[in-house]
Design an enzyme around this catalytic site. Sequence first.
Site, PDB file in Angstrom:
ATOM      1  CG  ASP A 151      43.203 -34.485  95.309  1.00 38.97           C
ATOM      2  OD1 ASP A 151      42.275 -33.975  94.646  1.00 38.97           O
ATOM      3  OD2 ASP A 151      43.503 -34.093  96.452  1.00 38.97           O
ATOM      4  CB  SER A 152      45.207 -30.404  94.268  1.00 37.35           C
ATOM      5  OG  SER A 152      44.140 -30.452  95.200  1.00 37.35           O
ATOM      6  CB  CYS A 205      41.638 -33.305  91.730  1.00 42.45           C
ATOM      7  SG  CYS A 205      41.865 -31.516  91.891  1.00 42.45           S
ATOM      8  CD  GLU A 233      45.991 -30.717 101.202  1.00 44.61           C
ATOM      9  OE1 GLU A 233      47.120 -31.041 101.599  1.00 44.61           O
ATOM     10  OE2 GLU A 233      45.333 -31.400 100.390  1.00 44.61           O
ATOM     11  CB  CYS A 241      36.359 -29.643  96.411  1.00 48.55           C
ATOM     12  SG  CYS A 241      38.097 -29.750  96.943  1.00 48.55           S
ATOM     13  CG  HIS A 282      40.722 -31.209  99.671  1.00 54.23           C
ATOM     14  ND1 HIS A 282      41.065 -31.283  98.339  1.00 54.23           N
ATOM     15  CD2 HIS A 282      41.891 -31.202 100.362  1.00 54.23           C
ATOM     16  CE1 HIS A 282      42.392 -31.308  98.231  1.00 54.23           C
ATOM     17  NE2 HIS A 282      42.909 -31.256  99.439  1.00 54.23           N
TER      18      HIS A 282
END
Length: 269
Positions: free
Chosen positions: A10-11, A73, A152, A184, A186
């Site tokens: 994942d990013s 992701c 994040e 996403c 996240h």
Amino acid sequence: MKKQAIGFIDSGVGGLTVVKEAIRQLPNESIYYVGDTARCPYGPRPKEQILKFTWQMTQFLLSKDIKMLVIACNTATAAALVDIKKKLAIPVIGVILPGSRSAIKSTRNNQIGVIGTEGTVKSNEYKKMIRSKDTKAMVTSLACPKFVPLVESNEYDSAIAKKVVAETLRPLKNAGLDTLILGCTHYPLLHSIIQNVMGDSVTLIDSGAETISEVSTILDYFNLAVDSRDSKNTEYNFYTTGSIQMFEPIASQWLKIDNIKIEHIKLGL
């Protein structure tokens, strides 16, 4: 090969929402996770760069002898899934197809929304996937570039997050949606705030959670699933290209793993 780990990339920390579901549904499986937090977010980056970064994470996990790769992701799935699937001998799974399938099953009025990064929305992959399976479905997409930085920075449960989510999702409030894909990985960390903004009449689809159901099916199909008798050897290893101090509290809080093993790595050097 059964005892080898499943790799997740994942990013940043978003893919941990997919890992959490993997731990729940597949408790016998070992997991290696790479979060490219040093170069997050991927959303604003050009496709060629995302493809390059995704390959770097993939090569790192291949060096760990993984038996399956999950691109946890949406942005990386849109940019790199087809290319990576062609070149790897192991199963490779992205998050867009499972999320699309679930949204089609869920919708009652054929009005489906998708929220994601700029890269995911610009790729139009969700709309193309959904429309390829149901031509009656109407898809409304919205880029939410401020959401990933909230997660994040571990601000996903803050008053700031509530304000940002409410302002960002305003265009979707009167769009007639009954289903909204969290496009996403996240975004499930913002699930309760998003649900509150959109209202209980809108079903939220966690594409990452849906992906693990597909992972389970493929493990069984290829006879790759770990037998419960070997589960004592299960291990969870996490790698980040960024700060361990930033990664650890989110991972520990979200996954509820004691003495979580996190290692800093450098990619592309």
